[in-house]
Design a protein around this motif. Structure first.
Motif, PDB file in Angstrom:
ATOM      1  N   ARG A  86       5.397  16.575  -5.475  1.00 22.61           N
ATOM      2  CA  ARG A  86       6.658  16.928  -6.114  1.00 22.61           C
ATOM      3  C   ARG A  86       7.254  18.124  -5.385  1.00 22.61           C
ATOM      4  NH1 ARG A  86       9.047  16.477 -11.310  1.00 22.61           N
ATOM      5  NH2 ARG A  86       7.223  15.431 -12.199  1.00 22.61           N
ATOM      6  N   ASP A  87       8.530  18.028  -5.012  1.00 24.83           N
ATOM      7  CA  ASP A  87       9.203  19.179  -4.414  1.00 24.83           C
ATOM      8  C   ASP A  87      10.383  19.573  -5.298  1.00 24.83           C
ATOM      9  OD1 ASP A  87      11.249  17.378  -3.891  1.00 24.83           O
ATOM     10  OD2 ASP A  87      10.845  17.251  -1.735  1.00 24.83           O
ATOM     11  N   ASP A  88      11.247  20.407  -4.775  1.00 25.73           N
ATOM     12  CA  ASP A  88      12.364  20.914  -5.579  1.00 25.73           C
ATOM     13  C   ASP A  88      13.336  19.818  -5.998  1.00 25.73           C
ATOM     14  OD1 ASP A  88      11.315  23.431  -5.346  1.00 25.73           O
ATOM     15  OD2 ASP A  88      12.589  23.997  -3.641  1.00 25.73           O
ATOM     16  N   GLU A  89      13.321  18.702  -5.246  1.00 26.06           N
ATOM     17  CA  GLU A  89      14.284  17.645  -5.531  1.00 26.06           C
ATOM     18  C   GLU A  89      13.690  16.472  -6.295  1.00 26.06           C
ATOM     19  OE1 GLU A  89      16.240  16.506  -1.963  1.00 26.06           O
ATOM     20  OE2 GLU A  89      16.961  18.535  -1.506  1.00 26.06           O
ATOM     21  N   GLY A  90      12.378  16.433  -6.439  1.00 30.20           N
ATOM     22  CA  GLY A  90      11.780  15.331  -7.192  1.00 30.20           C
ATOM     23  C   GLY A  90      10.460  14.867  -6.616  1.00 30.20           C
ATOM     24  N   ILE A  91      10.148  13.583  -6.853  1.00 32.83           N
ATOM     25  CA  ILE A  91       8.878  12.989  -6.437  1.00 32.83           C
ATOM     26  C   ILE A  91       8.998  12.438  -5.022  1.00 32.83           C
ATOM     27  CG2 ILE A  91       7.113  11.289  -6.996  1.00 32.83           C
ATOM     28  CD1 ILE A  91       7.440  13.427  -9.129  1.00 32.83           C
ATOM     29  N   VAL A  92       7.991  12.724  -4.201  1.00 36.54           N
ATOM     30  CA  VAL A  92       7.975  12.269  -2.806  1.00 36.54           C
ATOM     31  C   VAL A  92       6.702  11.465  -2.561  1.00 36.54           C
ATOM     32  CG1 VAL A  92       8.015  12.967  -0.385  1.00 36.54           C
ATOM     33  CG2 VAL A  92       9.266  14.317  -2.092  1.00 36.54           C
ATOM     34  N   ALA A  93       6.851  10.331  -1.894  1.00 35.35           N
ATOM     35  CA  ALA A  93       5.703   9.521  -1.488  1.00 35.35           C
ATOM     36  C   ALA A  93       5.479   9.700   0.008  1.00 35.35           C
ATOM     37  CB  ALA A  93       5.948   8.050  -1.805  1.00 35.35           C
ATOM     38  N   HIS A  94       4.218   9.841   0.400  1.00 37.02           N
ATOM     39  CA  HIS A  94       3.873  10.002   1.809  1.00 37.02           C
ATOM     40  C   HIS A  94       3.226   8.711   2.312  1.00 37.02           C
ATOM     41  CE1 HIS A  94       4.721  14.253   1.394  1.00 37.02           C
ATOM     42  NE2 HIS A  94       3.897  14.306   0.363  1.00 37.02           N
ATOM     43  N   HIS A  95       3.570   8.306   3.529  1.00 36.60           N
ATOM     44  CA  HIS A  95       3.104   7.043   4.087  1.00 36.60           C
ATOM     45  C   HIS A  95       2.540   7.235   5.495  1.00 36.60           C
ATOM     46  CE1 HIS A  95       5.526   4.998   0.938  1.00 36.60           C
ATOM     47  NE2 HIS A  95       6.381   5.977   1.177  1.00 36.60           N
ATOM     48  N   SER A  96       1.506   6.471   5.811  1.00 39.68           N
ATOM     49  CA  SER A  96       0.967   6.407   7.166  1.00 39.68           C
ATOM     50  C   SER A  96       1.459   5.100   7.777  1.00 39.68           C
ATOM     51  CB  SER A  96      -0.561   6.430   7.128  1.00 39.68           C
ATOM     52  OG  SER A  96      -1.106   6.268   8.414  1.00 39.68           O
ATOM     53  N   VAL A  97       2.251   5.191   8.864  1.00 39.07           N
ATOM     54  CA  VAL A  97       2.906   4.004   9.407  1.00 39.07           C
ATOM     55  C   VAL A  97       2.632   3.857  10.897  1.00 39.07           C
ATOM     56  CG1 VAL A  97       4.728   4.096   7.662  1.00 39.07           C
ATOM     57  CG2 VAL A  97       5.057   5.258   9.853  1.00 39.07           C
ATOM     58  N   TYR A  98       2.989   2.700  11.430  1.00 37.90           N
ATOM     59  CA  TYR A  98       2.800   2.381  12.844  1.00 37.90           C
ATOM     60  C   TYR A  98       1.378   2.667  13.291  1.00 37.90           C
ATOM     61  CZ  TYR A  98       7.858   1.832  13.158  1.00 37.90           C
ATOM     62  OH  TYR A  98       9.138   1.420  12.958  1.00 37.90           O
ATOM     63  N   ALA A 155      13.949   2.642  -7.369  1.00 38.95           N
ATOM     64  CA  ALA A 155      13.509   2.706  -5.970  1.00 38.95           C
ATOM     65  C   ALA A 155      12.031   2.348  -5.898  1.00 38.95           C
ATOM     66  CB  ALA A 155      13.749   4.091  -5.406  1.00 38.95           C
ATOM     67  N   LEU A 156      11.644   1.623  -4.843  1.00 32.66           N
ATOM     68  CA  LEU A 156      10.264   1.181  -4.667  1.00 32.66           C
ATOM     69  C   LEU A 156       9.705   1.745  -3.367  1.00 32.66           C
ATOM     70  CD1 LEU A 156       7.859  -0.645  -5.500  1.00 32.66           C
ATOM     71  CD2 LEU A 156       8.974  -2.502  -4.232  1.00 32.66           C
ATOM     72  N   SER A 157       8.574   2.442  -3.463  1.00 34.90           N
ATOM     73  CA  SER A 157       7.857   2.937  -2.286  1.00 34.90           C
ATOM     74  C   SER A 157       6.475   2.298  -2.290  1.00 34.90           C
ATOM     75  CB  SER A 157       7.719   4.464  -2.324  1.00 34.90           C
ATOM     76  OG  SER A 157       8.975   5.101  -2.216  1.00 34.90           O
ATOM     77  N   VAL A 158       6.105   1.635  -1.201  1.00 35.70           N
ATOM     78  CA  VAL A 158       4.835   0.912  -1.179  1.00 35.70           C
ATOM     79  C   VAL A 158       3.836   1.545  -0.226  1.00 35.70           C
ATOM     80  CG1 VAL A 158       5.928  -1.270  -1.823  1.00 35.70           C
ATOM     81  CG2 VAL A 158       5.626  -0.716   0.593  1.00 35.70           C
ATOM     82  N   ASP A 159       2.554   1.368  -0.568  1.00 42.58           N
ATOM     83  CA  ASP A 159       1.438   1.780   0.279  1.00 42.58           C
ATOM     84  C   ASP A 159       1.475   3.264   0.602  1.00 42.58           C
ATOM     85  OD1 ASP A 159      -0.947   1.224   1.579  1.00 42.58           O
ATOM     86  OD2 ASP A 159       0.018   0.767   3.491  1.00 42.58           O
ATOM     87  N   ALA A 160       1.685   4.084  -0.411  1.00 44.61           N
ATOM     88  CA  ALA A 160       1.673   5.534  -0.208  1.00 44.61           C
ATOM     89  C   ALA A 160       0.236   6.024  -0.046  1.00 44.61           C
ATOM     90  CB  ALA A 160       2.325   6.236  -1.386  1.00 44.61           C
ATOM     91  N   VAL A 161       0.047   7.023   0.805  1.00 41.16           N
ATOM     92  CA  VAL A 161      -1.280   7.623   0.984  1.00 41.16           C
ATOM     93  C   VAL A 161      -1.387   8.953   0.254  1.00 41.16           C
ATOM     94  CG1 VAL A 161      -1.693   6.459   3.171  1.00 41.16           C
ATOM     95  CG2 VAL A 161      -0.617   8.724   3.165  1.00 41.16           C
ATOM     96  N   ASP A 162      -0.266   9.436  -0.289  1.00 46.58           N
ATOM     97  CA  ASP A 162      -0.273  10.641  -1.112  1.00 46.58           C
ATOM     98  C   ASP A 162       1.068  10.735  -1.827  1.00 46.58           C
ATOM     99  OD1 ASP A 162      -1.205  12.918  -2.306  1.00 46.58           O
ATOM    100  OD2 ASP A 162      -1.288  14.138  -0.491  1.00 46.58           O
ATOM    101  N   VAL A 163       1.099  11.551  -2.872  1.00 44.69           N
ATOM    102  CA  VAL A 163       2.340  11.806  -3.600  1.00 44.69           C
ATOM    103  C   VAL A 163       2.439  13.290  -3.863  1.00 44.69           C
ATOM    104  CG1 VAL A 163       2.510   9.535  -4.695  1.00 44.69           C
ATOM    105  CG2 VAL A 163       1.164  11.345  -5.798  1.00 44.69           C
ATOM    106  N   ALA A 202      -4.663   0.458  12.485  1.00 40.28           N
ATOM    107  CA  ALA A 202      -3.655   0.521  11.433  1.00 40.28           C
ATOM    108  C   ALA A 202      -4.266   0.390  10.048  1.00 40.28           C
ATOM    109  CB  ALA A 202      -2.607  -0.585  11.633  1.00 40.28           C
ATOM    110  N   GLY A 203      -5.432  -0.222   9.967  1.00 40.37           N
ATOM    111  CA  GLY A 203      -6.041  -0.458   8.660  1.00 40.37           C
ATOM    112  C   GLY A 203      -7.125   0.520   8.284  1.00 40.37           C
TER     113      GLY A 203
END
Length: 326
Positions: A125-137, A115-123, A279-280
């Motif tokens: 870990r929760d009970d289910e695994g690794i989570v990437a956070h994104h700022s969008v729109y 799986a590919l997650s792009v342009d994450a602003v933070d990462v 946005a930038g």
């Protein structure tokens, strides 16, 4: 190779001079949030030492090295990343969201069916695994992405993660054996390689950015942005309107069709704040806006706003900063 608990594989961007890119400390810091940072330095043998030392100083517990010829082709680095991935078996792969980084991340994800997650602003870990956070729109929403199975490959926007790992004096440095994949590559001809020398920080990843917009009125007046940037040791940015007007070249454009930045301080001078620009830069930690129109959208996202004539305000700010240095 020794066993590491929850290893997180990080690709270190290496500059043409052999130094580790400014994104190194952030990526290893992000990896430390998730597990044990393991870094890969893929660079020419005669120029990799500085990058290896930087990775250790930034907190990598293990640094894998492999010789890669210097050049614009990404395939050898992808080969190295694939070998490192299969050796380390990481919980996640973190790569800078640079042009080269996105290229490598996409190719690695395809090769290993990840799986590919792009342009994450933070990462995290929760009970289910690794989570990437994104700022969008344009920063209007924060979203989260995580794979339903397997290891995520995540590209991280520069400047968005403040966590830093402790240096690793007991870090190991090991040579990685890489078998060339023989994958097809697009081959072009480099007519001329241009390197622009500047005493200012690079825009992408800078801790402080001063940007100018259409309100400056002319290319000559853009010197006000340069004066303030010099006092703050800042990178210089611009809105699309300023670039289109010829005030400054395109590489300085901040926004949806330019560079995304997340500095500690962002100063917007004469920028109205259209959504394409926000946005930038909307993920900057502190935003200061200077504009004579109190209704400008830039004030909606600014932490501090100065309503006034920029040709009066900016010189006063510059003089005040210079006065503090005396």
């Amino acid at each position: 190779m020794p066993h590491y608990e929850s290893p997180i594989l990080v690709l270190i961007d290496v500059t043409p001079s052999g130094a580790a890119a400014p994104s190194t400390a952030q990526l290893i810091g992000a990896a430390a949030q998730l597990g044990t940072p393991v870094a890969l330095v893929a660079a020419p043998a005669d120029s990799a030492k500085d990058a290896v030392d930087s990775a250790v100083a930034a907190g990598a517990q293990l640094v894998l090295t492999t010789d890669v010829d210097d050049g614009p082709i990404a395939v050898p680095i992808v080969d190295a990343m694939q070998a490192a991935y299969r050796t380390v078996q990481p919980d996640a792969v973190l790569i800078s969201n640079s042009i080269a980084g996105r290229d490598v991340a996409g190719r690695l994800a395809v090769r290993e069916h990840l799986a590919l997650s792009v342009d994450a602003v933070d990462v995290a870990r929760d009970d289910e695994g690794i989570v990437a956070h994104h700022s969008v729109y344009g920063g209007a929403y924060l979203t989260h992405s995580a794979p339903t199975f397997g290891t995520p490959v995540i590209t991280v926007r520069q400047g968005t993660i403040d966590t830093r790992a402790k240096s690793a004096p007991e870090a190991r440095v090991e040579k990685l054996t890489v078998e060339p994949s023989g994958a097809a590559v697009a081959v072009g001809t480099v007519v001329e390689a241009l390197q622009i020398a500047s005493s200012r920080p690079e825009l992408r990843g800078a801790r402080v950015v001063v940007s100018g917009g259409r309100g400056l009125g002319s290319k000559e007046n853009f010197s006000l942005v340069e004066d303030l940037a010099d006092e703050l040791n800042a990178a210089i940015g611009a809105s699309r309107a300023a670039v289109d007007a010829g005030f400054i070249p395109f590489p300085h454009q901040v926004g949806q069709t330019g560079v995304s930045v997340s500095p500690q301080l962002y100063v917007a001078i004469g920028i109205s704040g259209a959504i394409q620009h926000r946005a930038g830069m909307q993920t900057a930690k502190t935003i200061v806006a200077i504009n004579k129109d109190p209704g400008s959208p830039i004030f909606d996202v600014a932490d501090f706003g100065i309503v006034g004539d920029l040709f009066t305000v900016v010189p006063q700010v510059v003089d005040a900063l210079r006065g503090r240095k005396k």
